[in-house]
Design a protein around this motif. Structure first.
Motif, PDB file in Angstrom:
ATOM      1  N   SER A   1       0.812  -1.229   0.000  1.00 15.21           N
ATOM      2  CA  SER A   1       0.000   0.000   0.000  1.00 15.21           C
ATOM      3  C   SER A   1       0.845   1.278   0.000  1.00 15.21           C
ATOM      4  O   SER A   1       0.332   2.343   0.310  1.00 15.21           O
ATOM      5  N   GLY A   2       2.133   1.181  -0.340  1.00 20.71           N
ATOM      6  CA  GLY A   2       3.000   2.359  -0.350  1.00 20.71           C
ATOM      7  C   GLY A   2       2.686   3.303  -1.500  1.00 20.71           C
ATOM      8  O   GLY A   2       1.707   3.127  -2.233  1.00 20.71           O
ATOM      9  N   VAL A   3       3.527   4.304  -1.673  1.00 23.86           N
ATOM     10  CA  VAL A   3       3.294   5.365  -2.659  1.00 23.86           C
ATOM     11  C   VAL A   3       3.077   4.805  -4.064  1.00 23.86           C
ATOM     12  O   VAL A   3       2.085   5.126  -4.737  1.00 23.86           O
ATOM     13  N   ALA A   4       3.990   3.968  -4.529  1.00 24.58           N
ATOM     14  CA  ALA A   4       3.889   3.435  -5.894  1.00 24.58           C
ATOM     15  C   ALA A   4       2.597   2.651  -6.075  1.00 24.58           C
ATOM     16  O   ALA A   4       1.918   2.774  -7.107  1.00 24.58           O
ATOM     17  N   PHE A   5       2.229   1.855  -5.069  1.00 25.48           N
ATOM     18  CA  PHE A   5       1.025   1.040  -5.167  1.00 25.48           C
ATOM     19  C   PHE A   5      -0.231   1.900  -5.064  1.00 25.48           C
ATOM     20  O   PHE A   5      -1.277   1.552  -5.621  1.00 25.48           O
ATOM     21  N   GLY A   6      -0.127   3.015  -4.345  1.00 22.86           N
ATOM     22  CA  GLY A   6      -1.239   3.954  -4.296  1.00 22.86           C
ATOM     23  C   GLY A   6      -1.530   4.545  -5.666  1.00 22.86           C
ATOM     24  O   GLY A   6      -2.693   4.702  -6.056  1.00 22.86           O
ATOM     25  N   TYR A   7      -0.477   4.855  -6.410  1.00 20.41           N
ATOM     26  CA  TYR A   7      -0.653   5.402  -7.762  1.00 20.41           C
ATOM     27  C   TYR A   7      -1.001   4.317  -8.783  1.00 20.41           C
ATOM     28  O   TYR A   7      -1.589   4.613  -9.826  1.00 20.41           O
ATOM     29  N   LEU A   8      -0.660   3.089  -8.495  1.00 19.13           N
ATOM     30  CA  LEU A   8      -1.073   1.979  -9.356  1.00 19.13           C
ATOM     31  C   LEU A   8      -2.581   1.798  -9.299  1.00 19.13           C
ATOM     32  O   LEU A   8      -3.218   1.486 -10.310  1.00 19.13           O
ATOM     33  N   GLU A   9      -3.175   1.990  -8.120  1.00 15.52           N
ATOM     34  CA  GLU A   9      -4.630   1.848  -7.937  1.00 15.52           C
ATOM     35  C   GLU A   9      -5.131   0.495  -8.458  1.00 15.52           C
ATOM     36  O   GLU A   9      -6.038   0.426  -9.293  1.00 15.52           O
ATOM     37  N   TYR A  10      -4.550  -0.549  -7.930  1.00 14.42           N
ATOM     38  CA  TYR A  10      -4.855  -1.903  -8.395  1.00 14.42           C
ATOM     39  C   TYR A  10      -6.353  -2.208  -8.402  1.00 14.42           C
ATOM     40  O   TYR A  10      -6.880  -2.783  -9.366  1.00 14.42           O
ATOM     41  N   GLN A  11      -7.048  -1.833  -7.329  1.00  8.05           N
ATOM     42  CA  GLN A  11      -8.459  -2.195  -7.202  1.00  8.05           C
ATOM     43  C   GLN A  11      -9.332  -1.580  -8.285  1.00  8.05           C
ATOM     44  O   GLN A  11     -10.393  -2.124  -8.625  1.00  8.05           O
ATOM     45  N   SER A  12      -8.900  -0.460  -8.843  1.00 10.00           N
ATOM     46  CA  SER A  12      -9.703   0.213  -9.868  1.00 10.00           C
ATOM     47  C   SER A  12      -9.404  -0.291 -11.279  1.00 10.00           C
ATOM     48  O   SER A  12     -10.068   0.123 -12.241  1.00 10.00           O
ATOM     49  N   LEU A  13      -8.431  -1.166 -11.416  1.00  5.87           N
ATOM     50  CA  LEU A  13      -8.065  -1.680 -12.737  1.00  5.87           C
ATOM     51  C   LEU A  13      -9.080  -2.717 -13.222  1.00  5.87           C
ATOM     52  O   LEU A  13      -9.626  -3.482 -12.422  1.00  5.87           O
ATOM     53  N   PRO A  14      -9.305  -2.794 -14.529  1.00  7.01           N
ATOM     54  CA  PRO A  14     -10.158  -3.868 -15.052  1.00  7.01           C
ATOM     55  C   PRO A  14      -9.502  -5.227 -14.839  1.00  7.01           C
ATOM     56  O   PRO A  14      -8.291  -5.323 -14.631  1.00  7.01           O
ATOM     57  N   LYS A  15     -10.301  -6.282 -14.885  1.00 16.50           N
ATOM     58  CA  LYS A  15      -9.823  -7.631 -14.575  1.00 16.50           C
ATOM     59  C   LYS A  15      -8.644  -8.048 -15.445  1.00 16.50           C
ATOM     60  O   LYS A  15      -7.707  -8.691 -14.971  1.00 16.50           O
ATOM     61  N   GLU A  16      -8.677  -7.690 -16.741  1.00 19.49           N
ATOM     62  CA  GLU A  16      -7.578  -8.106 -17.617  1.00 19.49           C
ATOM     63  C   GLU A  16      -6.269  -7.397 -17.256  1.00 19.49           C
ATOM     64  O   GLU A  16      -5.181  -7.968 -17.403  1.00 19.49           O
ATOM     65  N   ALA A  17      -6.365  -6.164 -16.753  1.00 14.06           N
ATOM     66  CA  ALA A  17      -5.172  -5.435 -16.315  1.00 14.06           C
ATOM     67  C   ALA A  17      -4.628  -6.048 -15.033  1.00 14.06           C
ATOM     68  O   ALA A  17      -3.412  -6.168 -14.853  1.00 14.06           O
ATOM     69  N   GLN A  18      -5.523  -6.442 -14.118  1.00 13.96           N
ATOM     70  CA  GLN A  18      -5.092  -7.114 -12.896  1.00 13.96           C
ATOM     71  C   GLN A  18      -4.416  -8.446 -13.226  1.00 13.96           C
ATOM     72  O   GLN A  18      -3.392  -8.793 -12.631  1.00 13.96           O
TER      73      GLN A  18
END
Length: 243
Positions: free
Chosen positions: A82-99
């Motif tokens: 959940s650090g800075v880089a992961f905050g900007y990645l915003e994994y949860q908001s990505l579509p399934k294929e991006a995840q």
């Protein structure tokens, strides 16, 4: 295929699912020694040793990490941090294929687990960067045990290395690879470098980027290529951050 190498973060998301038996990059067995050493310290009841391992001074902040590592809830590595880089990645908001792209083509260098794929299931843990786990130095441990396996894993693939320099201690590739450098006002940045690594990783996932040529054609908002340098097997792309 393009693999992206990435750093972990001190901050982590809690929770996950229990009873997961999924595999992890290179399997669990090569990690047994260091994982068992960690679990032994965490459940020893020796609060000073635990705080030293975690790099935490307040006893109240230790509690979230006091659990059996092997039976604790797990979640994908890319989702755990959940650090800075992961905050900007915003994994949860990505579509399934991006995840799914991040699950198979992202390799994160954990201070406890070593190199893991983005989709590998890991527990919540705490090891301050640079700390040993008992008598085991994670960087030396994983460099000795996983370098050959990583060479084989990455062979015939392209590499974008977005790790902080510290994680070169875990693994240094012998084949050609590409790194990024971010400048603002002509000066190298630190906090914003973490942010833009996350932004770049998000764009890679959204566009399913599978080669360095495709990456070079990718237009990333507020970033402009200033220079490309090649030294031995390293290509460095230098970006200016545009306000």
């Amino acid at each position: 295929m393009l693999y992206t190498l990435f750093s972990p973060s001190e901050g982590k998301n809690r929770g996950g699912t229990t009873g997961d038996k999924s595999d992890i990059l290179f399997g669990h067995a090569p990690r047994k020694e260091i994982l068992s050493a960690y679990d032994g310290i965490v459940n020893s009841g020796d609060m000073e040793a635990i705080k030293a391992l975690f790099g935490i001074k307040k006893e109240s902040e230790v509690t979230p990490y006091i659990e059996d590592l092997f039976t604790a809830p797990k979640m994908p590595a890319v989702e755990r941090y959940s650090g800075v880089a992961f905050g900007y990645l915003e994994y949860q908001s990505l579509p399934k294929e991006a995840q799914a792209y991040l699950h198979r083509q992202l390799i994160i260098f954990s201070n406890l687990y070593g190199s893991v794929l983005g989709g590998d299931m890991i527990a919540n843990y705490k090891v301050k960067q640079g700390n040993s786990v008992g008598e085991i130095a994670p960087d030396k441990f994983y460099k000795e045990r996983f370098s050959y396996q990583l060479d084989l894993q990455l062979m015939d693939h392209e590499i974008l290395d977005l790790r902080a320099g510290y994680y070169d201690k875990f693994y240094k590739t012998k084949q050609e690879y590409t790194t990024l450098k971010f400048l603002k006002g002509g000066k190298s940045v630190s906090h914003w470098a973490k942010a833009y690594r996350g932004i770049v990783l998000r764009e890679l996932a959204l566009h399913q980027v599978d080669s360095l040529d495709a990456f070079m054609r990718l237009e990333i908002e507020t970033l402009k290529v200033e220079e490309i340098r090649t030294i031995k097997n390293k290509r460095e792309i230098i970006y200016s951050i545009i306000d």
